[in-house]
Design a protein around this motif. Sequence first.
Motif, PDB file in Angstrom:
ATOM      1  N   VAL A 118      94.701  65.825 -19.907  1.00  0.00           N
ATOM      2  CA  VAL A 118      95.734  64.772 -20.714  1.00  0.00           C
ATOM      3  C   VAL A 118      94.387  64.211 -21.654  1.00  0.00           C
ATOM      4  CG1 VAL A 118      97.169  64.455 -18.502  1.00  0.00           C
ATOM      5  CG2 VAL A 118      95.155  63.220 -18.653  1.00  0.00           C
ATOM      6  N   SER A 119      95.250  63.475 -22.725  1.00  0.00           N
ATOM      7  CA  SER A 119      94.308  62.837 -23.762  1.00  0.00           C
ATOM      8  C   SER A 119      93.492  61.787 -22.880  1.00  0.00           C
ATOM      9  CB  SER A 119      95.073  62.214 -24.856  1.00  0.00           C
ATOM     10  OG  SER A 119      95.605  61.213 -24.356  1.00  0.00           O
ATOM     11  N   PRO A 120      92.289  61.361 -23.457  1.00  0.00           N
ATOM     12  CA  PRO A 120      91.789  60.116 -22.985  1.00  0.00           C
ATOM     13  C   PRO A 120      92.269  58.821 -22.682  1.00  0.00           C
ATOM     14  CG  PRO A 120      90.314  61.331 -24.340  1.00  0.00           C
ATOM     15  CD  PRO A 120      91.572  61.945 -24.684  1.00  0.00           C
ATOM     16  N   LYS A 162      93.063  56.823 -19.461  1.00  0.00           N
ATOM     17  CA  LYS A 162      92.886  55.767 -19.428  1.00  0.00           C
ATOM     18  C   LYS A 162      93.604  54.467 -19.112  1.00  0.00           C
ATOM     19  CE  LYS A 162      90.167  51.850 -21.959  1.00  0.00           C
ATOM     20  NZ  LYS A 162      89.513  51.519 -23.229  1.00  0.00           N
ATOM     21  N   ARG A 163      94.901  54.536 -19.548  1.00  0.00           N
ATOM     22  CA  ARG A 163      96.128  53.640 -19.442  1.00  0.00           C
ATOM     23  C   ARG A 163      96.618  54.149 -18.067  1.00  0.00           C
ATOM     24  NH1 ARG A 163      99.992  50.359 -22.067  1.00  0.00           N
ATOM     25  NH2 ARG A 163      97.961  50.168 -23.287  1.00  0.00           N
ATOM     26  N   PHE A 164      96.638  55.242 -17.625  1.00  0.00           N
ATOM     27  CA  PHE A 164      97.267  55.719 -16.284  1.00  0.00           C
ATOM     28  C   PHE A 164      96.306  55.065 -15.227  1.00  0.00           C
ATOM     29  CE2 PHE A 164      96.960  58.313 -12.328  1.00  0.00           C
ATOM     30  CZ  PHE A 164      98.296  58.229 -12.220  1.00  0.00           C
ATOM     31  N   GLU A 165      95.046  55.161 -15.290  1.00  0.00           N
ATOM     32  CA  GLU A 165      93.965  54.792 -14.468  1.00  0.00           C
ATOM     33  C   GLU A 165      94.180  53.129 -14.289  1.00  0.00           C
ATOM     34  OE1 GLU A 165      90.181  56.385 -15.350  1.00  0.00           O
ATOM     35  OE2 GLU A 165      91.059  58.548 -14.748  1.00  0.00           O
ATOM     36  N   ALA A 166      94.193  52.639 -15.225  1.00  0.00           N
ATOM     37  CA  ALA A 166      94.152  50.939 -15.560  1.00  0.00           C
ATOM     38  C   ALA A 166      95.725  50.528 -14.740  1.00  0.00           C
ATOM     39  CB  ALA A 166      94.265  50.631 -16.821  1.00  0.00           C
ATOM     40  N   GLN A 202      99.630  64.785 -10.647  1.00  0.00           N
ATOM     41  CA  GLN A 202     100.063  66.115 -11.194  1.00  0.00           C
ATOM     42  C   GLN A 202     100.584  65.854 -12.587  1.00  0.00           C
ATOM     43  OE1 GLN A 202     102.948  67.731  -8.524  1.00  0.00           O
ATOM     44  NE2 GLN A 202     101.506  68.509  -7.100  1.00  0.00           N
ATOM     45  N   TRP A 203     100.057  66.366 -13.770  1.00  0.00           N
ATOM     46  CA  TRP A 203     100.375  66.294 -15.021  1.00  0.00           C
ATOM     47  C   TRP A 203     101.616  67.303 -15.538  1.00  0.00           C
ATOM     48  CZ3 TRP A 203      99.469  61.523 -17.043  1.00  0.00           C
ATOM     49  CH2 TRP A 203      98.080  60.908 -16.356  1.00  0.00           C
ATOM     50  N   GLU A 204     102.350  66.770 -16.376  1.00  0.00           N
ATOM     51  CA  GLU A 204     103.290  67.942 -16.869  1.00  0.00           C
ATOM     52  C   GLU A 204     103.400  67.502 -18.552  1.00  0.00           C
ATOM     53  OE1 GLU A 204     105.727  71.170 -17.483  1.00  0.00           O
ATOM     54  OE2 GLU A 204     104.829  70.448 -15.733  1.00  0.00           O
ATOM     55  N   PHE A 205     103.393  68.328 -19.271  1.00  0.00           N
ATOM     56  CA  PHE A 205     103.547  68.051 -20.880  1.00  0.00           C
ATOM     57  C   PHE A 205     105.022  68.203 -21.058  1.00  0.00           C
ATOM     58  CE2 PHE A 205      98.912  68.871 -20.625  1.00  0.00           C
ATOM     59  CZ  PHE A 205      98.582  67.790 -20.980  1.00  0.00           C
ATOM     60  N   LEU A 206     105.640  67.188 -21.653  1.00  0.00           N
ATOM     61  CA  LEU A 206     107.128  67.398 -22.019  1.00  0.00           C
ATOM     62  C   LEU A 206     107.375  67.554 -23.544  1.00  0.00           C
ATOM     63  CD1 LEU A 206     108.135  64.878 -19.342  1.00  0.00           C
ATOM     64  CD2 LEU A 206     108.092  67.721 -18.902  1.00  0.00           C
ATOM     65  N   ASP A 215      99.734  58.231 -27.698  1.00  0.00           N
ATOM     66  CA  ASP A 215      98.680  57.317 -27.866  1.00  0.00           C
ATOM     67  C   ASP A 215      98.397  56.503 -26.524  1.00  0.00           C
ATOM     68  OD1 ASP A 215      98.650  57.832 -30.417  1.00  0.00           O
ATOM     69  OD2 ASP A 215     100.491  56.518 -30.769  1.00  0.00           O
ATOM     70  N   GLY A 216      99.109  56.948 -25.281  1.00  0.00           N
ATOM     71  CA  GLY A 216      98.730  56.319 -24.073  1.00  0.00           C
ATOM     72  C   GLY A 216      99.520  55.167 -23.660  1.00  0.00           C
ATOM     73  N   ASN A 217     100.550  54.902 -24.458  1.00  0.00           N
ATOM     74  CA  ASN A 217     101.605  53.782 -24.179  1.00  0.00           C
ATOM     75  C   ASN A 217     102.408  54.122 -23.012  1.00  0.00           C
ATOM     76  OD1 ASN A 217     100.691  52.125 -26.358  1.00  0.00           O
ATOM     77  ND2 ASN A 217     101.584  53.587 -27.805  1.00  0.00           N
ATOM     78  N   LEU A 218     102.538  53.380 -21.988  1.00  0.00           N
ATOM     79  CA  LEU A 218     103.491  53.698 -21.154  1.00  0.00           C
ATOM     80  C   LEU A 218     104.939  53.513 -21.510  1.00  0.00           C
ATOM     81  CD1 LEU A 218     103.851  54.121 -17.779  1.00  0.00           C
ATOM     82  CD2 LEU A 218     103.719  52.002 -17.611  1.00  0.00           C
TER      83      LEU A 218
END
Length: 171
Positions: free
Chosen positions: A27-29, A33-37, A46-50, A73-76
């Motif tokens: 996954v992109s940084p 970063k957003r996920f961890e925060a 588990q990651w999946e690219f859609l 861009d990491g936006n939820l």
Amino acid sequence: MKKNMILGVAFMIMSLHQLAAQHSAQVSPSVSKRFEATFEGAKNVQWEFLAKKVTQARFVYQGSVWLAYFDQDGNLLTSGRKIKSTDDLPLNVQSGLHRAKARFEKKSGAAQLGLIYEMVQNDITRYYITMESSANRALFSVNTDGTAIMESKSAITKEPATPKDAIAKKN
């Protein structure tokens, strides 16, 4: 745009059982970063690219199975948790689900409830529930006021069974 996103989420939820998570996905940084925060302490990610450059994370957080969707861009975009039982739903949602199931069964026959997810997008909570009869599969969204909407419906196709004597005749 908002409706397209909701329908996209609905489609993704309905397709969950068919998706295979990618354990080695990079996954992109910005997404990481957003996920961890946002989901500090999440486990078994588990990651999946859609489609449309959306990244899905499926993970365990605070004792529940969760989903989160991020743009490139990491936006939820939206996130939510799996609901274990209809008993865990708010009363208005239970009533709306009961009415939706009755309407669905009137046209499709007896139905079983499948996955239930509570999803939050832009501070709006909706519950997504799959239903399946012998002929159809549908995804409903139910608002907190009990309003239910059929988001998608598809026919269940079953491959015709090959008669045993036809197999014997081939050999």
